[in-house]
Scaffold this motif. Structure first.
Motif, PDB file in Angstrom:
ATOM      1  N   TRP A  80       2.388   9.883  -1.064  1.00  0.00           N
ATOM      2  CA  TRP A  80       2.624   9.877  -2.514  1.00  0.00           C
ATOM      3  C   TRP A  80       2.344  11.229  -3.086  1.00  0.00           C
ATOM      4  CZ3 TRP A  80       0.293   4.715  -4.657  1.00  0.00           C
ATOM      5  CH2 TRP A  80       1.022   3.654  -4.118  1.00  0.00           C
ATOM      6  N   ALA A 110       0.479   7.259   2.878  1.00  0.00           N
ATOM      7  CA  ALA A 110       1.368   6.760   1.846  1.00  0.00           C
ATOM      8  C   ALA A 110       2.410   7.790   1.434  1.00  0.00           C
ATOM      9  CB  ALA A 110       0.574   6.303   0.622  1.00  0.00           C
ATOM     10  N   ASN A 162      -3.534   8.462   0.677  1.00  0.00           N
ATOM     11  CA  ASN A 162      -2.209   8.742   0.106  1.00  0.00           C
ATOM     12  C   ASN A 162      -1.562   9.947   0.754  1.00  0.00           C
ATOM     13  OD1 ASN A 162      -2.512   6.565  -1.616  1.00  0.00           O
ATOM     14  ND2 ASN A 162      -3.092   7.810  -3.375  1.00  0.00           N
ATOM     15  N   THR A 205       0.827  -1.208   0.000  1.00  0.00           N
ATOM     16  CA  THR A 205       0.000   0.000   0.000  1.00  0.00           C
ATOM     17  C   THR A 205       0.861   1.258   0.000  1.00  0.00           C
ATOM     18  OG1 THR A 205      -0.146   0.085   2.411  1.00  0.00           O
ATOM     19  CG2 THR A 205      -1.883  -1.133   1.239  1.00  0.00           C
ATOM     20  N   GLN A 241      -9.114   7.467  -1.261  1.00  0.00           N
ATOM     21  CA  GLN A 241      -7.754   7.053  -1.628  1.00  0.00           C
ATOM     22  C   GLN A 241      -6.804   8.244  -1.621  1.00  0.00           C
ATOM     23  OE1 GLN A 241      -6.904   3.630  -2.178  1.00  0.00           O
ATOM     24  NE2 GLN A 241      -4.938   4.584  -1.768  1.00  0.00           N
ATOM     25  N   ASP A 242      -7.262   9.400  -2.069  1.00  0.00           N
ATOM     26  CA  ASP A 242      -6.432  10.608  -2.027  1.00  0.00           C
ATOM     27  C   ASP A 242      -6.094  10.990  -0.580  1.00  0.00           C
ATOM     28  OD1 ASP A 242      -6.440  10.756  -4.789  1.00  0.00           O
ATOM     29  OD2 ASP A 242      -7.883  12.410  -4.888  1.00  0.00           O
ATOM     30  N   THR A 248       2.537   2.409   2.561  1.00  0.00           N
ATOM     31  CA  THR A 248       2.518   3.123   3.834  1.00  0.00           C
ATOM     32  C   THR A 248       3.845   3.055   4.565  1.00  0.00           C
ATOM     33  OG1 THR A 248       1.602   1.182   4.933  1.00  0.00           O
ATOM     34  CG2 THR A 248       0.055   2.876   4.185  1.00  0.00           C
TER      35      THR A 248
END
Length: 167
Positions: A167, A165, A161, A25, A157-158, A27
């Motif tokens: 990202w 995450a 992240n 994922t 999901q944003d 993370t």
């Protein structure tokens, strides 16, 4: 023979150590063990009943499914809260006789994230996404459910992240 044994042992050590640094994922290492998601109240001018609860549950589910964090009601290491600030339907494309041929549902959500273990990760940010649908369809039933599913998948999901995450 001894060199092959040492090389194999070294390879096993590298693989087991690297697995704790990264997971699928993205993370990586998280010092936190718990998280909480506050109720995201719908403060938009146009109210669609139930989307506040649905969004809150979808964000909880995403974090539970993509991490080993435990969901708690209070005192969590990671905290998500905020509100739905915009729920808007607007025409996107027009026909030759000036009628809408496509509409867009846009949802904006303000999120406050707090990390008690690493306060430099804290943020307050607005996330938004949209769903286009034919103007001859009403935004009810299956069309609404599909639109909310699509929008909430992207927004949650944003948020994931941005908060975990990196990202």
């Amino acid at each position: 023979m001894k060199k092959i044994y040492l090389a194999g042992l070294l390879l096993i050590l590298i693989l087991t150590n690297s697995c704790s640094i990264y997971n699928f994922t993205g993370t990586g290492k998280i010092d936190a063990k718990t998280f909480q998601v506050g109720f995201f109240q719908n403060n938009a001018e146009l109210i669609e009943p139930g989307i506040d609860r649905r969004f809150t549950l979808e964000l909880q589910d995403l974090i539970q499914n993509q991490t080993n964090l435990n969901l708690v009601k209070t005192g969590a290491d990671l905290s998500y809260e905020g509100e739905i600030i915009d729920y808007r339907i607007s025409p996107m494309t027009a026909t030759a006789d000036q009628r809408a041929s496509q509409n867009r549902l846009t949802i904006r959500i303000n999120v406050r994230f707090a990390n008690r273990k690493k306060e430099t990760d804290d943020f307050e940010k607005t996330f938004s996404f949209y769903y286009d649908y034919p103007a001859e369809q009403q935004l009810t039933g299956a069309t609404l459910n599909f639109a909310l599913k699509d929008i909430f998948e992207r927004i949650t999901q944003d948020i994931f992240n941005e908060s975990l995450a990196k990202w």
